[in-house]
Design a protein around this motif. Sequence first.
Motif, mmCIF file in Angstrom:
data_model
loop_
_atom_site.group_PDB
_atom_site.id
_atom_site.type_symbol
_atom_site.label_atom_id
_atom_site.label_comp_id
_atom_site.label_asym_id
_atom_site.label_seq_id
_atom_site.Cartn_x
_atom_site.Cartn_y
_atom_site.Cartn_z
ATOM 1 N N GLY A 106 0.928 -1.246 0.222
ATOM 2 C CA GLY A 106 -0.180 -0.021 -0.014
ATOM 3 C C GLY A 106 0.828 1.339 0.107
ATOM 4 O O GLY A 106 1.987 1.323 0.442
ATOM 5 N N ALA A 107 0.442 2.439 -0.443
ATOM 6 C CA ALA A 107 1.126 3.785 -0.531
ATOM 7 C C ALA A 107 1.817 4.041 0.899
ATOM 8 O O ALA A 107 2.757 4.707 0.821
ATOM 9 C CB ALA A 107 0.270 4.653 -0.929
ATOM 10 N N ALA A 139 8.747 -2.242 -6.694
ATOM 11 C CA ALA A 139 7.501 -2.128 -5.640
ATOM 12 C C ALA A 139 6.360 -1.836 -6.858
ATOM 13 O O ALA A 139 6.434 -1.228 -7.539
ATOM 14 C CB ALA A 139 7.850 -1.182 -4.655
ATOM 15 N N THR A 140 5.380 -2.431 -6.372
ATOM 16 C CA THR A 140 3.906 -1.787 -6.814
ATOM 17 C C THR A 140 3.157 -1.356 -5.713
ATOM 18 O O THR A 140 3.364 -1.696 -4.518
ATOM 19 C CB THR A 140 3.144 -2.959 -7.607
ATOM 20 N N TYR A 141 2.075 -0.411 -6.061
ATOM 21 C CA TYR A 141 1.575 0.405 -4.908
ATOM 22 C C TYR A 141 -0.147 0.273 -5.052
ATOM 23 O O TYR A 141 -0.434 0.479 -6.470
ATOM 24 C CB TYR A 141 1.965 1.860 -4.772
ATOM 25 N N HIS A 142 -0.730 -0.185 -4.397
ATOM 26 C CA HIS A 142 -2.294 -0.581 -4.533
ATOM 27 C C HIS A 142 -3.200 0.475 -3.648
ATOM 28 O O HIS A 142 -2.540 0.858 -2.644
ATOM 29 C CB HIS A 142 -2.903 -2.053 -4.265
ATOM 30 N N LYS A 143 -4.288 0.782 -4.243
ATOM 31 C CA LYS A 143 -5.166 1.691 -3.395
ATOM 32 C C LYS A 143 -5.545 1.181 -2.026
ATOM 33 O O LYS A 143 -5.727 -0.099 -2.120
ATOM 34 C CB LYS A 143 -6.276 2.140 -4.140
ATOM 35 N N PHE A 144 -6.067 1.887 -1.135
ATOM 36 C CA PHE A 144 -6.629 1.117 0.156
ATOM 37 C C PHE A 144 -8.018 0.851 -0.157
ATOM 38 O O PHE A 144 -8.831 1.783 -0.945
ATOM 39 C CB PHE A 144 -6.505 2.173 1.504
ATOM 40 N N MET A 145 -8.435 -0.078 0.436
ATOM 41 C CA MET A 145 -9.911 -0.347 0.315
ATOM 42 C C MET A 145 -10.591 0.192 1.849
ATOM 43 O O MET A 145 -10.058 0.162 2.740
ATOM 44 C CB MET A 145 -10.155 -1.940 0.440
#
Length: 368
Positions: free
Chosen positions: A210-211, A238-244
């Motif tokens: 996560g970010a 790294a990859t960054y995903h949005k928070f749920m």
Amino acid sequence: MPKTKIDPWDFHDIEDYRNLFSEFGIGSFEKFRSKLSMNRYIRRGIIFGHRDFDRIMDAIENKKPFVMMTGLMPSGRFHFGHKMVADQIVFYQKMGADIFVCSADIEAYCVRGISLEIAREIAINEYLVNYVALGLNLNKTNFWFQSNYVVPYYRFRDMLSKRVTLNELKGIYGDISPGKIISVLTQSADILHPQLEEFGGPKPTIVPVGADQDPHIRLTRDLAIRFQSEFRLMQPSATYHKFMRGLQGGKMSSSDPKSYIALSDKPKGAIKKIMNAKTGGRATVDEQRDMGGVPERCTVYDLLFYHLIDNDKELMNIYEECKSGELICGECKAKCVDIMIKFLDKHQKRMEKAKTLVNEYLSKNGYN
């Protein structure tokens, strides 16, 4: 100074993820979406950013060795927010990655006050069991507890302290305690040690986060450069995903049971949480029919978008029916409940089988 605050230990809502591109140098993931469209998180823009993913894409396309490393925080029940990373682990394993997964029990002990015994129990019964039920092949996975691993890892972790200063850590993290310093160095060792000669030598490594974890990633990438002459390390990608969002809006947190649905929740509990979830609906049914809903604000739609509906056309139909007012919140919640209950039923049956596989793996690797 960046306007957006990101802190690995303190949640701050990110209103516009695009700001992270200019403020922190994170790259847009857009150019990889078509190549990896089989992945729902990538296809829908949930995975939005990266650092040096090009070398991972090259490894995937040319079948070169690469590592996917992630850590789990054993602090509570495994919920749909955690499922995002678990699905990425399974995805990269299918793409040919050598999987490294650690239980961050030292960080849980130092920063969150969780005993090593409880952290171990949570890691096994909540995380590993769910990982396997979601498709992880444990026999092709390198798993360890931060508190119980091998000498080269601990020696490397201690050596990392030579090339980082207290002022630098304060500049990255702000107020930082001795426990957090231990956690930071241990996490850098977690990410970088698969490149040590004892583990096969330098290779591309992808870390999905996560970010809020970007400070750790930036420090670890810097340390990789500082130790290149000694260990020939490559900077990790790294990859960054949005928070749920949590079901009540705001943060989805293991410490707030109302904010999440655990993958081990009983159907009755899951139904209650969905029916009480925050939506993007209007004050009355008549207003909803007239003005339409706002799915972008709806946590029930989030469940469908992130996890429960893989068919993009089906999801778009729900989105458009909500926006037009054809679909009202009660109907959408009922639809979500139906899909959720079917998912939980199948998943929990797989969990029962997974428990045996996890126990066998732990015994074989000396953890029982």
